[in-house]
Design an enzyme around this catalytic site. Structure first.
Site, PDB file in Angstrom:
ATOM      1  N   GLU A 158       0.857  -1.179   0.000  1.00  0.00           N
ATOM      2  CA  GLU A 158       0.000   0.000   0.000  1.00  0.00           C
ATOM      3  C   GLU A 158       0.893   1.229   0.000  1.00  0.00           C
ATOM      4  OE1 GLU A 158      -3.758   2.103   2.333  1.00  0.00           O
ATOM      5  OE2 GLU A 158      -2.688   0.467   3.301  1.00  0.00           O
ATOM      6  N   CYS A 203      -6.493   1.165   3.107  1.00  0.00           N
ATOM      7  CA  CYS A 203      -7.410   2.308   3.178  1.00  0.00           C
ATOM      8  C   CYS A 203      -7.313   3.169   1.940  1.00  0.00           C
ATOM      9  CB  CYS A 203      -7.128   3.129   4.428  1.00  0.00           C
ATOM     10  SG  CYS A 203      -7.555   2.300   5.967  1.00  0.00           S
ATOM     11  N   ASN A 256     -12.141  -2.982   1.495  1.00  0.00           N
ATOM     12  CA  ASN A 256     -11.049  -3.073   2.466  1.00  0.00           C
ATOM     13  C   ASN A 256     -11.541  -2.587   3.819  1.00  0.00           C
ATOM     14  OD1 ASN A 256      -8.073  -2.920   3.433  1.00  0.00           O
ATOM     15  ND2 ASN A 256      -8.859  -0.854   3.789  1.00  0.00           N
ATOM     16  N   GLU A 257     -11.419  -3.421   4.834  1.00  0.00           N
ATOM     17  CA  GLU A 257     -11.797  -3.036   6.206  1.00  0.00           C
ATOM     18  C   GLU A 257     -13.154  -2.339   6.236  1.00  0.00           C
ATOM     19  OE1 GLU A 257      -8.713  -0.831   8.157  1.00  0.00           O
ATOM     20  OE2 GLU A 257      -7.308  -2.506   8.098  1.00  0.00           O
TER      21      GLU A 257
END
Length: 782
Positions: A24, A226, A350-351
């Protein structure tokens, strides 16, 4: 001696894809890091949306030299409408070295003597086209150590040159100067080392990419994180989510975008480059796409407009796997890669938290599965290991038939020992587990060793199919998050103890699990000062708000259920002036705290610390990050583990009745009479030995981890496998202090010992030293 017996079973777990890596762009992992570009803000697209301190001239400054110059940002008739800003260099008074300087990342632009650096830029000028433009690498004293000259026209054109400095310096500036008067316009100013990873154009920094290849990961998850879901749902906006179509094609037409970690991303390292990287290091690609939902800012695409996100997913699969005669396969081919990238996995979200994600996941998943039924689709269980969002994510993933569920958590190192067998009770039939982000807080040998113990059970658990440590990279001058696996500055890079453990496991895992039975199974050594209770001090505190606590009653309860002591505590206000208020110290195994809480100002609610002793304390935080969560956490030596989470938004000037109950190590927490948390703090009791065994056609791979301060004698029998073996290649990490850490300031080498161990009668016998991790690669004999 600990005896371990290996035995083959039918339908054994496939472990060939188990260990991968996750990239990331945080900590400047891409721009200024893995991406080889040395010019910062090359297209003049930095702006306050990226970071309040940014302007379109960030990393650029005028250089009057012997003349006078003004710098003006322009937008009329740009090189690309996708990146509309460019620089006007207005030469008011001509002179030597009159122009503009780029300072690069960190303290300057690194370049080695004699090495070739490929310079390019787009340029035009209004007048005096017979006057030269000069490009130089200059040191801090203003002396030029490499240069090239150009004559440019009145139309945009790309110009290229080779620069080869006569001196090694990691603090160069790039100076672009012009003879004559008038305006010179420049855009997409670029400088790459000729020696990129695998020699690719628009390539990657060699030393960093080589460290990834050295790991031999089974897969690469990208681009986040994120980074994927934080941002506007409109792909045309500068602060949009990471939309993969923005990241392919001509570099000039890839729109600069805000990075949610507080800087700008050029997208020069885009999806095409990620796929190439996967190919170059032998890893399967595992891209992650947004699902039309941003949980950080409560944005959700209306369900009737989700086709754009559905089509993005379908088109990505075609871009990766389509033949050259398909629309997106043709684009891939035109970019230089005719063969497909053989995409097998696709992450959606994601999350993710909240009720808005699951239905959007479902319609994307259904559309992709209808066209590409063989593709494995990965859902999300959020950023917590337990709690309401975790349960929502898993329940919906099962309902909507996800192939895998992406779990994320960052915990204290002790948590990984206490929860080593976490996945042994997960159902084998699926959805399977993708542990997409995990790490203990720290880069010491202790962190790595405890993670290694945990990883042995990732291999054994039938439900776990993929796992990757996170994050991967960190630039020492741009730290958003730590720990990280690989640390770097502008010229060099170092690996952590965690990297060494990941490499040990990646290099020594076969494609099939072999069952083992150990005489040490389930045997532990209790190392917890309070194994059956949560004693200690209790404090009332705040997050960012001013908080009023009232009707505070602390009750201690005997084993027979009778009250031994009940104490009413004076009402109090807690804020920045007093930080926290002590309300007592608990010794009983069973106790209860009731109180009312009201947020008076600011946000993020309430904090109640309890069970505070010398090295440990617990926290019930109501409000929490972005005022979205209630969480019960345990801190050991300052390292926190979230034991349980529940969704809540705290309203200001509203009374909340809070109840906290502890019975032994069990914790229950209620808000307004509703049970929000039901969790348990597990005692720290390491097992005598952690071990796992896998195989492929040629080898057995036995790994063992000893987290105790004393050595262990171990015997491994391979008689039940139906194969014989005479020798094993050993890789042993031992003899390191538990607090040892490799840093630029204090280098420490986690170098393993290597050797050959002979087997006797198909038995591997060895001593496992204290605080050690080892792998044995055992050659099969026919």
């Amino acid at each position: 001696m600990i005896t371990i017996t290996a035995e083959k079973k039918e339908n054994a777990k496939y472990t060939g894809d188990l260990y991968g890596i996750f990239f990331e762009d945080l900590n400047h992992a891409a721009d200024g890091g893995l991406y080889g570009e040395l010019i910062r803000n090359r297209a003049f697209e930095f702006c306050p949306t990226d970071n309040p301190s940014y302007t379109h001239l960030t990393a650029w400054k005028k250089n009057d030299g012997e003349g006078e110059v003004n710098l003006v940002i322009e937008t009329g008739s740009p090189v690309s409408q996708k990146n509309p800003h460019y620089l006007g260099i207005d030469i008011i008074a001509p002179g030597e070295n009159t122009g503009v300087i780029n300072t690069g990342y960190s303290k300057g632009i690194p370049a080695e003597a004699g090495k070739i650096y490929d310079f390019s830029f787009y340029a035009r000028r209004e007048q005096m086209t017979d006057k030269k433009i000069k490009v130089q690498l200059v040191s801090k004293d203003g002396k030029a150590h490499a240069q090239s000259e150009f004559f440019i026209t009145d139309r945009w054109q790309k110009y290229e040159a080779e620069l080869s400095p006569d001196k090694t310096d990691d603090e160069y500036n790039l100076l672009i100067s012009a003879e004559g008067r008038g305006k010179v316009y420049i855009d997409f100013v670029s400088l790459f080392p000729r020696e990129t990873f695998n020699g690719r154009k628009n390539g990657l920094r060699k030393d960093l990419a080589e460290k990834l290849k050295e790991l031999k990961p089974a897969f690469l998850r990208f681009p986040g994180g994120c980074l994927v879901h934080d941002g506007s749902l409109n792909s045309e906006e500068h602060d949009s989510q990471y939309r993969w179509k923005n990241s392919i094609g001509r570099i000039e037409d890839r729109p600069s975008r805000r990075n949610n970690w507080g800087y700008n991303q050029s997208l020069g390292l885009g999806f095409y480059e990620y796929f190439l990287l996967c190919e170059d290091i032998g890893a399967k690609p595992l891209p992650v796409l947004p699902a039309g939902y941003d949980p950080h800012h409560f944005r959700a695409c209306s369900m009737d407009k989700m086709q754009e996100f559905i089509q993005d997913a379908l088109d990505l699969v075609e871009f990766a796997n389509g033949t050259p005669d398909t629309t997106w396969g043709k684009i891939r081919t035109e970019m230089g890669h005719e063969k497909p990238f053989n995409l097998e996995y696709l992450g959606i979200g994601n999350e993710e938290v909240g009720e808005d994600f699951p239905p959007r996941f479902k319609i994307i998943r259904d559309a992709v599965k209808e066209k590409y039924p063989e593709l494995k689709i990965i859902g999300s269980s959020g950023p917590f290991a337990e709690g309401s969002e975790f349960e929502l994510g898993w329940n919906k993933a099962k309902e909507f038939k996800a192939d895998l569920v992406d779990e994320h958590y960052y915990m204290a190192p002790e948590w990984f020992i206490e929860n080593a067998r976490r996945y042994m009770n997960y159902k084998a039939e699926g959805p399977h587990v993708f542990l997409g982000e995990y790490a203990s807080w720290g880069n010491t040998w202790k962190n790595a060793l405890y993670e290694a113990a945990f990883m042995t059970f990732l291999e054994k658990a039938p439900a776990v199919h993929l796992a990757c440590y996170a994050p991967l990279f960190c630039h020492t001058d741009y730290v958003n998050w730590k720990p990280d696996m690989i640390w770097f500055n502008s010229t060099s890079s170092i690996t952590s103890a965690n990297y060494e453990i990941q490499k040990l496991f990646m290099h020594n895992t076969g494609d099939t699990l072999v069952n083992t039975v150990s005489s040490a199974d389930g045997k532990t050594l209790l190392k917890d000062e309070s194994p059956d209770s949560i004693p200690g001090k209790i404090y009332l505190s705040f997050n960012t708000a001013s908080v009023f606590y009232s009707d505070i009653i602390l009750t201690e309860i005997k084993d027979d259920g009778k009250i031994s002591r009940s104490k009413k505590i004076k009402d109090c206000t807690v804020n920045a002036s007093n930080r926290k208020v002590s309300i007592g110290k608990i010794k009983s195994k069973k106790w209860k705290l009731t109180l009312n809480a009201k947020e008076l100002s600011a946000k993020q609610g309430f904090r109640i610390y309890f069970g505070e002793t010398k090295n440990r304390r617990f926290l019930w935080e109501i409000g929490g990050w972005q005022n979205q969560d209630s969480a019960v956490c345990e801190e050991i030596n300052g390292k926190s583990s979230c034991l349980h989470q529940h969704r809540i938004i705290v309203q200001r000037n509203t009374d909340y009745k809070l109840t906290l109950e502890c019975d032994g190590k069990k914790i229950k927490a209620y808000i307004n009479g509703v049970l929000f948390h039901d969790t348990e703090s597990k005692p720290f009791a390491p097992e005598l030995l952690y071990q796992s065994l896998t195989e492929d056609d040629e080898y057995f791979y036995f790994k063992s981890v000893n987290v105790l301060e004393s050595g262990q004698e171990v015997s491994v029998s391979l008689e039940g496998t139906g194969c014989s073996a005479a020798a094993a290649e050993m890789t042993l990490y031992e003899g390191f202090p538990m607090d040892a850490e490799n840093t630029f300031e204090k280098p420490f080498s986690f170098k393993p010992k290597k050797g050959t161990v002979s087997l006797k009668d198909n038995h591997l016998i060895f001593t496992m030293p204290a605080f050690s991790a080892a792998a044995f690669k055992i050659k099969k004999q026919q």
